[in-house]
Design a protein around this motif. Structure first.
Motif, PDB file in Angstrom:
ATOM      1  N   ARG A 292       0.831  -1.204   0.000  1.00 32.71           N
ATOM      2  CA  ARG A 292       0.000   0.000   0.000  1.00 32.71           C
ATOM      3  C   ARG A 292       0.869   1.259   0.000  1.00 32.71           C
ATOM      4  O   ARG A 292       0.524   2.255  -0.643  1.00 32.71           O
ATOM      5  N   HIS A 293       1.981   1.209   0.707  1.00 29.57           N
ATOM      6  CA  HIS A 293       2.876   2.370   0.724  1.00 29.57           C
ATOM      7  C   HIS A 293       3.377   2.679  -0.671  1.00 29.57           C
ATOM      8  O   HIS A 293       3.392   3.839  -1.107  1.00 29.57           O
TER       9      HIS A 293
ATOM     10  N   MET B 219       1.928   1.806  -3.462  1.00 29.68           N
ATOM     11  CA  MET B 219       0.755   2.225  -4.221  1.00 29.68           C
ATOM     12  C   MET B 219       0.457   3.702  -3.978  1.00 29.68           C
ATOM     13  O   MET B 219       0.208   4.469  -4.924  1.00 29.68           O
ATOM     14  N   GLU B 220       0.490   4.106  -2.726  1.00 31.07           N
ATOM     15  CA  GLU B 220       0.205   5.507  -2.389  1.00 31.07           C
ATOM     16  C   GLU B 220       1.258   6.444  -2.971  1.00 31.07           C
ATOM     17  O   GLU B 220       0.928   7.539  -3.449  1.00 31.07           O
TER      18      GLU B 220
ATOM     19  N   ALA C 136       0.482   6.762  -6.646  1.00 29.34           N
ATOM     20  CA  ALA C 136      -0.742   7.548  -6.837  1.00 29.34           C
ATOM     21  C   ALA C 136      -0.487   9.035  -6.595  1.00 29.34           C
ATOM     22  O   ALA C 136      -0.925   9.896  -7.367  1.00 29.34           O
ATOM     23  N   GLN C 137       0.259   9.350  -5.535  1.00 31.18           N
ATOM     24  CA  GLN C 137       0.529  10.749  -5.212  1.00 31.18           C
ATOM     25  C   GLN C 137       1.429  11.417  -6.245  1.00 31.18           C
ATOM     26  O   GLN C 137       1.343  12.621  -6.472  1.00 31.18           O
TER      27      GLN C 137
ATOM     28  N   VAL D 268      -3.930   3.927 -10.289  1.00 28.19           N
ATOM     29  CA  VAL D 268      -4.167   2.718  -9.498  1.00 28.19           C
ATOM     30  C   VAL D 268      -5.489   2.131  -9.960  1.00 28.19           C
ATOM     31  O   VAL D 268      -6.562   2.626  -9.608  1.00 28.19           O
TER      32      VAL D 268
ATOM     33  N   ALA E 243      -6.677   0.059   1.035  1.00 29.01           N
ATOM     34  CA  ALA E 243      -6.198   0.449  -0.294  1.00 29.01           C
ATOM     35  C   ALA E 243      -7.238   1.288  -1.023  1.00 29.01           C
ATOM     36  O   ALA E 243      -6.901   2.285  -1.681  1.00 29.01           O
TER      37      ALA E 243
ATOM     38  N   LYS F 117      -9.437   3.227   0.280  1.00 25.36           N
ATOM     39  CA  LYS F 117      -9.472   4.565   0.858  1.00 25.36           C
ATOM     40  C   LYS F 117      -8.350   5.434   0.292  1.00 25.36           C
ATOM     41  O   LYS F 117      -8.521   6.643   0.090  1.00 25.36           O
ATOM     42  N   SER F 118      -7.208   4.804   0.032  1.00 26.90           N
ATOM     43  CA  SER F 118      -6.066   5.537  -0.511  1.00 26.90           C
ATOM     44  C   SER F 118      -6.209   5.822  -1.993  1.00 26.90           C
ATOM     45  O   SER F 118      -5.658   6.801  -2.500  1.00 26.90           O
ATOM     46  N   ALA F 119      -6.918   4.929  -2.688  1.00 25.52           N
ATOM     47  CA  ALA F 119      -7.087   5.077  -4.144  1.00 25.52           C
ATOM     48  C   ALA F 119      -8.556   4.875  -4.508  1.00 25.52           C
ATOM     49  O   ALA F 119      -8.942   3.826  -5.035  1.00 25.52           O
TER      50      ALA F 119
ATOM     51  N   CYS G 243     -10.578   2.481  -7.420  1.00 27.27           N
ATOM     52  CA  CYS G 243      -9.868   1.303  -7.923  1.00 27.27           C
ATOM     53  C   CYS G 243     -10.783   0.083  -7.832  1.00 27.27           C
ATOM     54  O   CYS G 243     -11.719   0.032  -7.032  1.00 27.27           O
TER      55      CYS G 243
END
Length: 337
Positions: A25-26, A28-29, A32-33, A39, A53, A55-57, A60
């Motif tokens: 996830r790190h 991935m974030e 994405a950032q 994603v 995941a 919530k972060s992307a 998806c």
């Protein structure tokens, strides 16, 4: 055929993420950032990990399995699964025409790593591995000074990675699933940094001692090492001393150091106050010291972002991947000196 061939250059690559636990996830974030890629799809056996995941992307899609992931219209995948399946999953993705970014180790031995590199070459696809300590600002500064000749001829290297905790997943302690213990987990970074800074000279000789529970390792079939020391002799004449461990009484969370000594000076990367994330780098001349880098430095996702950026630019197979096999071969020789 991958989706990238049909996309316009203005579109971001669509990525699938196989494994979205903490490290997956790190990465991935970070991607994405950066905005380098989209994603698109996530896969993980943990519902909790999938929810985090999403919530972060937002937006998806979930896939139920690796096999389902391969059917999606993607340009590449990011692999963060147990080590035993890295090579198999990477080869399958590459043969489907997908670029791959994989957590280390790419394979449990040099033969597995060779299979993946050969698949990337045969399918002309971008391959990246998360050898993330290369991406610290301090390590890049050290390499620049070595290449510029400020250290003179580098003849001695001392690299250490002691982790006072050790992994919290059971598969790390199963040699069939992990391929090895602290050498495979931590020593891979040390070997990679030593060879990378010196532009990959040939390793001419390796000697090592591996321990489990304070006693010499007796069987790699049933045990993994939790402490290891090794010496690599290089074709340049340089000597590399390595030490790594899990659960050692270090007096802090971690001891991490990569020091390079030459005929004109020295340079060193060291962690700060036991941190896994904060590093200083210094250049030495005699008794003087020049600070090259210090915290803060958000380096953790840089390798993944670099790969995604290169993928977005249309890059395909990079011959530098051959050096992944060189690192894996050195690890094999540490395990079988």
């Amino acid at each position: 055929m991958s989706g990238i061939a049909a996309k316009q250059q203005t579109q971001r690559p669509r990525l699938g993420f196989l494994g979205v636990g903490w490290i997956g996830r790190h990465r991935m974030e970070a991607i994405a950032q950066s905005g380098a890629a989209e994603v698109a799809v996530v896969v993980d056996p943990s519902t909790q990990a999938l929810e985090a995941a999403e919530k972060s992307a937002p937006g998806c899609e979930r896939a139920g399995s690796f096999e389902e992931l391969l059917t999606k219209p993607l340009d590449g995948i990011v692999i963060a699964t147990p080590s035993a399946v890295h090579a198999e999953q990477a080869v399958a993705a590459l043969e489907r025409g997908l670029a791959v970014f994989c957590q280390k180790p790419l394979g449990r031995d040099a033969a597995e790593v060779r299979r993946v590199v050969d698949a990337a070459k045969a399918n002309d696809r971008l391959l990246g591995v998360d050898l993330s300590y290369r991406c610290t600002h301090g390590m890049r500064q050290v390499k620049e000074r070595v290449r510029a000749g400020e250290l003179g001829d580098v003849f001695s290297l001392n690299l250490v990675f002691h982790n006072a905790y050790g992994p919290d997943k059971a598969w790390f302690y199963d040699p069939k699933l992990s391929g090895g213990g602290c050498v495979m987990d931590l020593g891979i970074h040390l070997v990679d940094l030593a060879l990378w800074v010196l532009d990959f000279p040939k390793v001419t000789r390796v000697s090592s001692h591996l321990y489990s529970g304070g006693k010499p390792l007796t069987s790699r079939e049933t045990q993994v090492e939790d402490y290891a020391v090794a010496q690599l002799e290089l074709a340049t004449g340089a000597s590399v001393q390595l030490a790594c461990s899990w659960k050692v009484s270090a007096g802090c969370d971690a001891v991490i150091e990569a020091s390079f000594y030459g005929t004109k000076g020295g340079a060193s990367l060291r962690n700060v106050n036991g941190s896994f994330y904060d590093f200083t780098a210094d250049l030495f001349h005699g008794t003087s010291r020049q600070r090259l880098a210090e915290p803060p430095d958000a380096w953790g996702g840089r390798a993944a972002v670099d790969w995604a950026t290169r993928l977005a630019a249309g890059q395909r197979f990079d011959p530098e991947c051959e050096r992944l096999v060189v690192v894996a071969d050195a690890l094999d020789r540490i395990y079988r000196p």
